[in-house]
Scaffold this active site. Structure first.
Site, PDB file in Angstrom:
ATOM      1  N   LYS A  32       0.851  -1.191   0.000  1.00 34.54           N
ATOM      2  CA  LYS A  32       0.000   0.000   0.000  1.00 34.54           C
ATOM      3  C   LYS A  32       0.884   1.236   0.000  1.00 34.54           C
ATOM      4  O   LYS A  32       1.780   1.365   0.849  1.00 34.54           O
ATOM      5  CB  LYS A  32      -0.908   0.025   1.228  1.00 34.54           C
ATOM      6  CG  LYS A  32      -1.953   1.144   1.172  1.00 34.54           C
ATOM      7  CD  LYS A  32      -2.350   1.642   2.552  1.00 34.54           C
ATOM      8  CE  LYS A  32      -1.288   2.550   3.129  1.00 34.54           C
ATOM      9  NZ  LYS A  32      -1.763   3.368   4.259  1.00 34.54           N
ATOM     10  N   ASP A  59      -3.314   4.462  -2.028  1.00 35.23           N
ATOM     11  CA  ASP A  59      -4.236   4.897  -0.981  1.00 35.23           C
ATOM     12  C   ASP A  59      -4.168   6.418  -0.802  1.00 35.23           C
ATOM     13  O   ASP A  59      -3.564   6.926   0.133  1.00 35.23           O
ATOM     14  CB  ASP A  59      -3.861   4.172   0.319  1.00 35.23           C
ATOM     15  CG  ASP A  59      -4.732   4.560   1.503  1.00 35.23           C
ATOM     16  OD1 ASP A  59      -5.899   4.926   1.285  1.00 35.23           O
ATOM     17  OD2 ASP A  59      -4.233   4.488   2.639  1.00 35.23           O
ATOM     18  N   LYS A  61      -7.109   8.426  -1.045  1.00 38.00           N
ATOM     19  CA  LYS A  61      -8.379   8.858  -0.445  1.00 38.00           C
ATOM     20  C   LYS A  61      -8.882  10.173  -1.032  1.00 38.00           C
ATOM     21  O   LYS A  61      -9.143  11.151  -0.324  1.00 38.00           O
ATOM     22  CB  LYS A  61      -8.234   9.011   1.079  1.00 38.00           C
ATOM     23  CG  LYS A  61      -7.821   7.750   1.813  1.00 38.00           C
ATOM     24  CD  LYS A  61      -7.740   8.009   3.320  1.00 38.00           C
ATOM     25  CE  LYS A  61      -7.308   6.793   4.094  1.00 38.00           C
ATOM     26  NZ  LYS A  61      -5.858   6.503   3.905  1.00 38.00           N
ATOM     27  N   ASP A  64     -13.058  15.448  -3.252  1.00 37.20           N
ATOM     28  CA  ASP A  64     -13.123  16.795  -3.822  1.00 37.20           C
ATOM     29  C   ASP A  64     -14.379  16.877  -4.676  1.00 37.20           C
ATOM     30  O   ASP A  64     -15.192  15.938  -4.691  1.00 37.20           O
ATOM     31  CB  ASP A  64     -11.855  17.078  -4.645  1.00 37.20           C
ATOM     32  CG  ASP A  64     -11.474  18.556  -4.628  1.00 37.20           C
ATOM     33  OD1 ASP A  64     -12.375  19.402  -4.831  1.00 37.20           O
ATOM     34  OD2 ASP A  64     -10.288  18.870  -4.411  1.00 37.20           O
ATOM     35  N   THR A 120     -10.597   4.055  10.506  1.00 38.28           N
ATOM     36  CA  THR A 120     -10.462   3.193  11.683  1.00 38.28           C
ATOM     37  C   THR A 120      -9.834   3.912  12.868  1.00 38.28           C
ATOM     38  O   THR A 120      -9.761   3.349  13.966  1.00 38.28           O
ATOM     39  CB  THR A 120      -9.635   1.931  11.349  1.00 38.28           C
ATOM     40  OG1 THR A 120      -8.425   2.313  10.692  1.00 38.28           O
ATOM     41  CG2 THR A 120     -10.439   0.998  10.452  1.00 38.28           C
ATOM     42  N   ARG A 212       2.406  -1.036  10.787  1.00 30.60           N
ATOM     43  CA  ARG A 212       3.346  -0.912  11.886  1.00 30.60           C
ATOM     44  C   ARG A 212       3.609  -2.207  12.645  1.00 30.60           C
ATOM     45  O   ARG A 212       4.684  -2.378  13.215  1.00 30.60           O
ATOM     46  CB  ARG A 212       2.867   0.200  12.837  1.00 30.60           C
ATOM     47  CG  ARG A 212       3.134   1.583  12.267  1.00 30.60           C
ATOM     48  CD  ARG A 212       2.465   2.698  13.051  1.00 30.60           C
ATOM     49  NE  ARG A 212       1.034   2.761  12.772  1.00 30.60           N
ATOM     50  CZ  ARG A 212       0.267   3.785  13.137  1.00 30.60           C
ATOM     51  NH1 ARG A 212       0.790   4.800  13.803  1.00 30.60           N
ATOM     52  NH2 ARG A 212      -1.022   3.793  12.846  1.00 30.60           N
TER      53      ARG A 212
END
Length: 234
Positions: A32, A59, A61, A64, A120, A212
């Site tokens: 990603k 990714d 996002k 607009d 999330t 992570r």
């Protein structure tokens, strides 16, 4: 795609990415690419990953006005990535515009278009007290997922806690991509609606995004293998 796990390359520079992949033998794994890396390295990073056979979830996002999103997606469509995304809260017209842009700009395989429902990192308190969304969180996610499907997109980004209900409402072929994945002994950091790989699979997730728990681990290769084993044994 034989491994349904996107490794989140949340690194500052392309050199950091290349060093990490080489050091831990992560060649060819699905990855990603988010804002932090793309805004610094741009298309050159995508080209390098494609040359090294990595499936890519880009990714960014997008959120607009429909015209801007459509033109942006037209430009992203020919990069050869596998998945792109928008925010579902941009509304049906924006999602449809994103799909038009992808279809007009794609050369070869059309990237899958998915939409973020509720991040999330958010929980019920944030929705109610800051955004004044009075629906329960799971109902808000379900509503945005249905909007996304009705607008012609292929799936959503959501918590693993919501995938089961989304599959019931939108159908088993509607993709669910779940970030906030953590191994049992990992720090949750700034995520609130987290889940383990086993929980995500049992609840119907199609793809995991995991960062992570692997990239900040003392032994990233070992932790990646733990994800694979937990998924396979769920």
């Amino acid at each position: 795609m034989d491994k349904p796990f996107f490794l989140a390359l949340d690194f500052r520079t392309g050199e950091d990415v290349k060093q990490f992949i080489e050091q831990h033998n992560f060649h060819g794994l699905p990855v990603k690419v988010g804002m932090e890396l793309f805004y610094r390295e741009g298309i050159s990073m995508i080209k390098w990953l494609k040359e090294h056979k990595h499936p890519i979830f880009l990714d960014l996002k997008l959120h607009d006005i429909p015209t801007t999103v459509e033109k942006a997606m037209y430009n992203l469509a020919n990069l050869g990535v596998d998945i792109v995304n928008v925010h579902a809260s941009g509304g049906s017209e924006m999602i449809r515009a994103a799909k038009r842009g992808l279809e007009a700009g794609a050369v070869g395989q059309l990237p899958k278009l998915i939409a973020v429902t509720v991040l999330t990192s958010m929980d019920q308190q944030v929705l109610h007290e800051e955004l004044y969304v009075k629906q329960p969180l799971d109902e808000a996610v379900e509503r945005l997922a249905q909007l996304t499907k009705d607008s012609g997109a292929d799936g959503v980004v959501c918590s693993a806690h919501e995938t089961g209900r989304i599959k019931e409402v939108c159908g088993k072929d509607f993709l669910t991509v779940t970030p906030g994945i953590r191994l049992v002994d990992s720090n949750t950091n700034d995520q609130k609606r987290v889940a383990t790989p086993a929980f995500a699979k049992k609840n119907g997730a199609d793809y995991l995004v995991i960062g992570r728990s692997i990239t900040k681990a003392n032994n990233p290769s070992q932790n990646y293998q733990r994800v694979v084993e937990e998924w396979n044994n769920a």
